[in-house]
Motif scaffolding. Sequence first.
Motif, PDB file in Angstrom:
ATOM      1  N   VAL A 430       0.833  -1.202   0.000  1.00  0.00           N
ATOM      2  CA  VAL A 430       0.000   0.000   0.000  1.00  0.00           C
ATOM      3  C   VAL A 430       0.864   1.247   0.000  1.00  0.00           C
ATOM      4  O   VAL A 430       0.599   2.213  -0.724  1.00  0.00           O
ATOM      5  N   ARG A 431       1.919   1.231   0.792  1.00  0.00           N
ATOM      6  CA  ARG A 431       2.834   2.378   0.843  1.00  0.00           C
ATOM      7  C   ARG A 431       3.544   2.557  -0.498  1.00  0.00           C
ATOM      8  O   ARG A 431       3.714   3.684  -0.980  1.00  0.00           O
ATOM      9  N   GLU A 432       3.944   1.458  -1.121  1.00  0.00           N
ATOM     10  CA  GLU A 432       4.638   1.540  -2.401  1.00  0.00           C
ATOM     11  C   GLU A 432       3.722   2.091  -3.490  1.00  0.00           C
ATOM     12  O   GLU A 432       4.126   2.945  -4.297  1.00  0.00           O
ATOM     13  N   MET A 433       2.472   1.625  -3.520  1.00  0.00           N
ATOM     14  CA  MET A 433       1.529   2.136  -4.506  1.00  0.00           C
ATOM     15  C   MET A 433       1.257   3.615  -4.295  1.00  0.00           C
ATOM     16  O   MET A 433       1.068   4.372  -5.253  1.00  0.00           O
ATOM     17  N   ASN A 434       1.253   4.039  -3.046  1.00  0.00           N
ATOM     18  CA  ASN A 434       0.988   5.439  -2.725  1.00  0.00           C
ATOM     19  C   ASN A 434       2.145   6.355  -3.120  1.00  0.00           C
ATOM     20  O   ASN A 434       2.008   7.566  -3.138  1.00  0.00           O
ATOM     21  N   GLY A 435       3.297   5.755  -3.381  1.00  0.00           N
ATOM     22  CA  GLY A 435       4.466   6.545  -3.754  1.00  0.00           C
ATOM     23  C   GLY A 435       5.209   7.127  -2.572  1.00  0.00           C
ATOM     24  O   GLY A 435       5.961   8.083  -2.706  1.00  0.00           O
ATOM     25  N   GLY A 436       5.029   6.545  -1.398  1.00  0.00           N
ATOM     26  CA  GLY A 436       5.707   7.040  -0.202  1.00  0.00           C
ATOM     27  C   GLY A 436       4.845   6.847   1.024  1.00  0.00           C
ATOM     28  O   GLY A 436       3.838   6.123   1.002  1.00  0.00           O
ATOM     29  N   ASP A 437       5.236   7.496   2.133  1.00  0.00           N
ATOM     30  CA  ASP A 437       4.523   7.330   3.396  1.00  0.00           C
ATOM     31  C   ASP A 437       3.065   7.721   3.266  1.00  0.00           C
ATOM     32  O   ASP A 437       2.707   8.687   2.568  1.00  0.00           O
ATOM     33  N   LEU A 438       2.219   6.994   3.977  1.00  0.00           N
ATOM     34  CA  LEU A 438       0.800   7.304   4.018  1.00  0.00           C
ATOM     35  C   LEU A 438       0.559   8.449   4.995  1.00  0.00           C
ATOM     36  O   LEU A 438       1.202   8.534   6.044  1.00  0.00           O
ATOM     37  N   THR A 439      -0.354   9.340   4.656  1.00  0.00           N
ATOM     38  CA  THR A 439      -0.594  10.504   5.502  1.00  0.00           C
ATOM     39  C   THR A 439      -1.489  10.179   6.693  1.00  0.00           C
ATOM     40  O   THR A 439      -1.476  10.905   7.683  1.00  0.00           O
ATOM     41  N   ASP A 440      -2.258   9.112   6.622  1.00  0.00           N
ATOM     42  CA  ASP A 440      -3.161   8.746   7.709  1.00  0.00           C
ATOM     43  C   ASP A 440      -2.564   7.586   8.507  1.00  0.00           C
ATOM     44  O   ASP A 440      -1.694   6.858   8.030  1.00  0.00           O
ATOM     45  N   ASP A 441      -3.055   7.437   9.751  1.00  0.00           N
ATOM     46  CA  ASP A 441      -2.638   6.307  10.569  1.00  0.00           C
ATOM     47  C   ASP A 441      -3.130   5.008   9.930  1.00  0.00           C
ATOM     48  O   ASP A 441      -4.164   4.966   9.269  1.00  0.00           O
ATOM     49  N   VAL A 442      -2.379   3.942  10.153  1.00  0.00           N
ATOM     50  CA  VAL A 442      -2.756   2.615   9.645  1.00  0.00           C
ATOM     51  C   VAL A 442      -2.627   1.606  10.767  1.00  0.00           C
ATOM     52  O   VAL A 442      -1.583   1.507  11.418  1.00  0.00           O
ATOM     53  N   ALA A 443      -3.695   0.866  11.013  1.00  0.00           N
ATOM     54  CA  ALA A 443      -3.664  -0.250  11.962  1.00  0.00           C
ATOM     55  C   ALA A 443      -4.307  -1.445  11.277  1.00  0.00           C
ATOM     56  O   ALA A 443      -5.359  -1.319  10.636  1.00  0.00           O
ATOM     57  N   VAL A 444      -3.667  -2.602  11.368  1.00  0.00           N
ATOM     58  CA  VAL A 444      -4.190  -3.842  10.784  1.00  0.00           C
ATOM     59  C   VAL A 444      -4.022  -4.951  11.816  1.00  0.00           C
ATOM     60  O   VAL A 444      -2.958  -5.092  12.424  1.00  0.00           O
ATOM     61  N   LEU A 445      -5.066  -5.728  12.010  1.00  0.00           N
ATOM     62  CA  LEU A 445      -5.073  -6.808  12.995  1.00  0.00           C
ATOM     63  C   LEU A 445      -5.513  -8.089  12.295  1.00  0.00           C
ATOM     64  O   LEU A 445      -6.450  -8.071  11.489  1.00  0.00           O
ATOM     65  N   LEU A 446      -4.843  -9.201  12.585  1.00  0.00           N
ATOM     66  CA  LEU A 446      -5.155 -10.474  11.936  1.00  0.00           C
ATOM     67  C   LEU A 446      -5.304 -11.563  12.989  1.00  0.00           C
ATOM     68  O   LEU A 446      -4.423 -11.768  13.822  1.00  0.00           O
ATOM     69  N   LEU A 447      -6.440 -12.269  12.935  1.00  0.00           N
ATOM     70  CA  LEU A 447      -6.674 -13.438  13.780  1.00  0.00           C
ATOM     71  C   LEU A 447      -6.800 -14.656  12.867  1.00  0.00           C
ATOM     72  O   LEU A 447      -7.526 -14.611  11.863  1.00  0.00           O
ATOM     73  N   ASP A 448      -6.086 -15.732  13.223  1.00  0.00           N
ATOM     74  CA  ASP A 448      -6.080 -16.958  12.411  1.00  0.00           C
ATOM     75  C   ASP A 448      -6.559 -18.146  13.247  1.00  0.00           C
ATOM     76  O   ASP A 448      -6.192 -18.274  14.428  1.00  0.00           O
ATOM     77  N   ARG A 449      -7.324 -19.010  12.596  1.00  0.00           N
ATOM     78  CA  ARG A 449      -7.686 -20.303  13.205  1.00  0.00           C
ATOM     79  C   ARG A 449      -7.533 -21.373  12.117  1.00  0.00           C
ATOM     80  O   ARG A 449      -8.251 -21.366  11.123  1.00  0.00           O
ATOM     81  N   ASP A 450      -6.559 -22.253  12.330  1.00  0.00           N
ATOM     82  CA  ASP A 450      -6.256 -23.278  11.331  1.00  0.00           C
ATOM     83  C   ASP A 450      -6.379 -24.644  11.989  1.00  0.00           C
ATOM     84  O   ASP A 450      -5.440 -25.161  12.569  1.00  0.00           O
ATOM     85  N   ARG A 451      -7.559 -25.251  11.908  1.00  0.00           N
ATOM     86  CA  ARG A 451      -7.812 -26.522  12.585  1.00  0.00           C
ATOM     87  C   ARG A 451      -7.027 -27.667  11.942  1.00  0.00           C
ATOM     88  O   ARG A 451      -6.610 -28.603  12.613  1.00  0.00           O
ATOM     89  N   VAL A 452      -6.799 -27.634  10.621  1.00  0.00           N
ATOM     90  CA  VAL A 452      -6.083 -28.723   9.953  1.00  0.00           C
ATOM     91  C   VAL A 452      -4.651 -28.782  10.452  1.00  0.00           C
ATOM     92  O   VAL A 452      -4.142 -29.830  10.849  1.00  0.00           O
TER      93      VAL A 452
END
Length: 461
Positions: A430-452
């Motif tokens: 996302v930063r690369e496509m934007n051509g540099g630092d993003l002007t807004d804050d970014v938070a991303v959270l990932l939860l995984d459940r892999d029973r196999v």
Amino acid sequence: MPVPVPRQRTGSPVTAGPAAAPVPAGPVAADPMPESAVDPMPESTAGPMPESTAPVSESAGGDLTLLVIEDDPAGTFTVPELLGAAGTRVRIRTARNLTEAERLLTDDIHCILVDLALPGSARERAEGDDLAVLRHVLRIAPKHAVLALAADADSERAAEAVRVGAQDFLHRDELDGRVLSRAIRYAVERKRADSAQVKLAESRLRAQENARLERGLLPTPLLQGSDLRFAARYRPGRSRALLGGDFYDTVRTPDGTVHAMIGDVCGHGPDEAALGVELRIAWRALTFAGMCGDELLSTLQKVLEHERESDEIFATLCTVDIAPDGRRAGLCLAGHPSPLVVRRGRPAQLLPYESGGPALGLLPRARWPRRQVELGASWSLMMYTDGLIEGRIAPGGDRLGQDGMVDMVNRQLAAGLSGEALLEAAVAEVREMNGGDLTDDVAVLLLDRDRVHDRDRVHAP
């Protein structure tokens, strides 16, 4: 016009350099030469200077003003005017004692020449403090460069004066106009460098303290006993900051339910960061108290309304509560983008948004319905703030948007990325496509459940 320059107490007079006219060796006037007779200064320069033009910030080559604290009438200066290498003029003010010096000490003074032989108070003389006068000058003039004037045989006390805080010392018996002019310029520049070093050290200390504080305010997920895997990435929009207006948290309550939250306070300054921390802490406390869904968000709205600085401040929020069996979840949206879910064997897709409510702080009696969603046995759930989807897909181009984000994540999943690596790649792309630092804050959270994979680990030999 003659400018006063100190001459010896005894012996031959000093001069301003090879080109200076001889100085009569006879007695001089008993009173210090009045300032107006030495080098009259324009009335407009006599007042205090603004903070940005403090004494030590005078530009190189500019005129300088020297305050001489000297009680010996024979020490009045009578050689021709002092000029530096670039034609710098040194203006002189004289004071016989500390009381008179304090009266003459204004912000347009650049340097102070204090005679170490000047007698201190009776108490200071009784205590045997040879540098009491200098210490007093340093206390009343912390922003000014200070030169110590000492007799030729008093080198030890002169060196001690520098250790106490003077920028340099001068021997009376070696002094001439050229030496004095150079010493003043050196003292002013050294004081400026010292002040800059102190400010730099203070700035670094404040930055370290702020960093420690902000690190302490970042969340620590409480997932002990859960089979879910957690990952997060956070990039504040503010330069050199660790926290922005985005916030997130994840906890597991005693009944086995995993609660996750992500939110965004409008704006991304320090006040918004502080409000985001307050909302996160309130969410954690209310979640452990048993609240969820509409009741929880209504209470958080009250917290926001009491803590915000303006009625225009609002916050978006997404909460998910995942059942103990991990197969179902309750979803509440308050003006926030819907999470993305990846189920085994299927491409990534957005969870439904139709039943979402308004952002917190917009409507006083709003409601936020809780929607039940099926997750399945193995899945990944990605929650994010709008800083991730509002970046440009090219400098000056369209924004990435939710559909663009889904396509991007599917490409990364097809490349075999998951967990921490998936989030890192998503934010980087996302930063690369934007051509540099993003002007807004970014938070991303990932939860995984892999029973196999979990079963494979359990049955592994």
